[in-house]
Design a protein around this motif. Structure first.
Motif, mmCIF file in Angstrom:
data_model
loop_
_atom_site.group_PDB
_atom_site.id
_atom_site.type_symbol
_atom_site.label_atom_id
_atom_site.label_comp_id
_atom_site.label_asym_id
_atom_site.label_seq_id
_atom_site.Cartn_x
_atom_site.Cartn_y
_atom_site.Cartn_z
ATOM 1 N N GLN A 192 0.823 -1.210 0.000
ATOM 2 C CA GLN A 192 0.000 0.000 0.000
ATOM 3 C C GLN A 192 0.861 1.265 0.000
ATOM 4 O O GLN A 192 0.471 2.282 -0.583
ATOM 5 N N PRO A 215 -4.765 2.997 6.255
ATOM 6 C CA PRO A 215 -5.375 1.687 6.014
ATOM 7 C C PRO A 215 -6.108 1.184 7.250
ATOM 8 O O PRO A 215 -5.795 1.569 8.384
ATOM 9 N N CYS A 324 -10.513 -0.610 2.322
ATOM 10 C CA CYS A 324 -10.578 -1.259 1.011
ATOM 11 C C CYS A 324 -12.036 -1.642 0.721
ATOM 12 O O CYS A 324 -12.935 -0.837 0.941
#
Length: 399
Positions: A192, A215, A324
């Protein structure tokens, strides 16, 4: 036209281990992001696979599948729906994944490096796979309807709902939809970071000082049903209808966003048209809120172009991180709870509003009937879903 409604919600997220716990945390404005080993991330606290997942499945599957199975159990219980009490072909599983079994893969890679290939288990071949949660959910609950996995990074959670509605319209009355992720293993974080979009200070969608996203892990699973079938079986509650859906792609560059907002704007307009509502009927927007100056500016431009008025905009993802595919599913769950209670949550972690939008800074009372939800995926994916408040008379008319 067959209507698809949401009758159950399950949540496993940094904000809580149930839909109501997540909702309370969101309304309280609790930032559930912390730093470990120099990495800011939204981590799920207190989740234990033991007790939530069959021990035989724990050794075969990754953390993202554990969370998916736990959220599915919650959603089924919330909907008072037992797949075993229905024809196996009456229930489908349509989930999203943009990352797969990272933690399991991390352990197997380390075993390979340190002990050789014989140390890698046979379960690696199924635990990392994008469709692992779909397959394990279907096997566990004995469902034989059409199963799918949607892989469109951050847009996947919305795409799973669009696909669920198509499955229902083709004759399968009940679909388990949504998505979870667990992309916080070391190699997943490294992947990422190559995007150059991770924040070093915090995830602040639409903030004038935003410098990227953080994240996170977790997500939400929803029970989606044919409206008439839900009414006939006496569904305990109906959170709302999936009234419209559309998806587009920038088709510009695999790593960089298009320099304009045309495709996101197109997805929003098509979703509204699909729902048969005008922009003026939308009470608020749950934005994608990527948290980078460029991406937030593009989404703000699209929102202004579509609505032409200061529509309230929220992006509570800033409280938990960018999950995500799980993030879009969690945003839908949040939007449905907002419709239920008539309260729009604040933009997560917002300090200095920017982008000329009516950003919700504190939970706001708003008796809205329609909400538009946006999600974008790395690589050019754009999706929009229109959710509409459930009306009992509408169900009777549909029947």
């Amino acid at each position: 036209m067959t209507r698809a409604v949401v009758t159950g919600i399950g949540v496993v997220a940094p904000s809580g281990l149930s839909a109501e716990e997540h909702w309370r945390s969101t309304l309280a404005g609790e930032v559930r992001v912390d730093s470990r080993d120099g990495t800011l991330a939204g981590r799920v606290a207190g989740f234990q696979a033991e007790g939530a997942v069959d021990p035989r499945l724990i050794i075969q599957t990754d953390k993202w599948t554990w969370m998916s199975l736990a959220a599915t159990r919650q959603a089924l219980d919330d909907a008072k729906y037992d797949p075993a009490a229905h024809d196996p072909y009456a229930t489908s599983v349509v989930l999203a994944s943009g990352s797969g079994g990272n933690e399991f893969g991390q352990r197997e890679i380390q075993a390979l490096w340190s002990q050789g290939r014989r140390a890698v288990t046979a379960y690696q071949s199924i635990a990392w796979f994008y469709a692992a949660s779909v397959g394990q959910t279907s096997i566990l609950h004995g469902t034989k309807g059409p199963n799918q996995v949607l892989v469109s990074e951050g847009a996947g959670g919305l795409d799973s709902l669009g696909a669920a509605r198509r499955v229902i319209r083709r004759g399968t009355p009940t679909v388990i939809a949504g998505g979870t992720e667990a992309p916080l293993s070391p190699y997943a974080i490294v992947c990422q970071r190559t995007s150059g979009l991770l924040s070093q200070r915090g995830y602040r969608p639409f903030d004038a000082d935003a410098d990227g996203w953080v994240p996170g892990e977790g997500g939400a699973v929803l029970v989606v049903e044919d409206a008439t079938t839900a009414s006939v079986r006496g569904a305990r509650q109906i959170y709302g209808e999936i009234a419209g859906y559309a998806a587009t792609h920038d088709a510009y560059h695999p790593d960089r966003p298009a320099p304009d907002s045309a495709q996101l704007e197109r997805a929003m307009r098509k979703a509204l048209a699909d729902a048969g509502v005008t922009p003026d009927e939308v009470g608020f927007v749950m934005a994608d809120g990527a948290g980078t100056p460029a991406l937030d500016a593009l989404e703000a431009r699209a929102i202004r172009a579509v609505f032409g008025r200061p529509v309230p905009v929220s992006a509570p993802q800033g409280f938990v991180g960018r999950l995500c595919s799980g993030g879009a599913a969690l945003t839908v769950a949040t939007a449905l709870l907002a419709l239920r209670d008539g309260v729009v949550p604040a933009v997560g972690n917002l300090a200095r509003p920017g982008h000329d939008l009516d950003l919700v800074r504190e939970p706001r009372r708003l008796d809205a009937d329609v909400v538009l939800v946006n999600a974008r995926g790395f690589g050019g994916f754009n999706s929009s879903v229109v959710l509409r408040r459930h009306r009992e008379e509408g169900l009777r008319d549909a029947g």
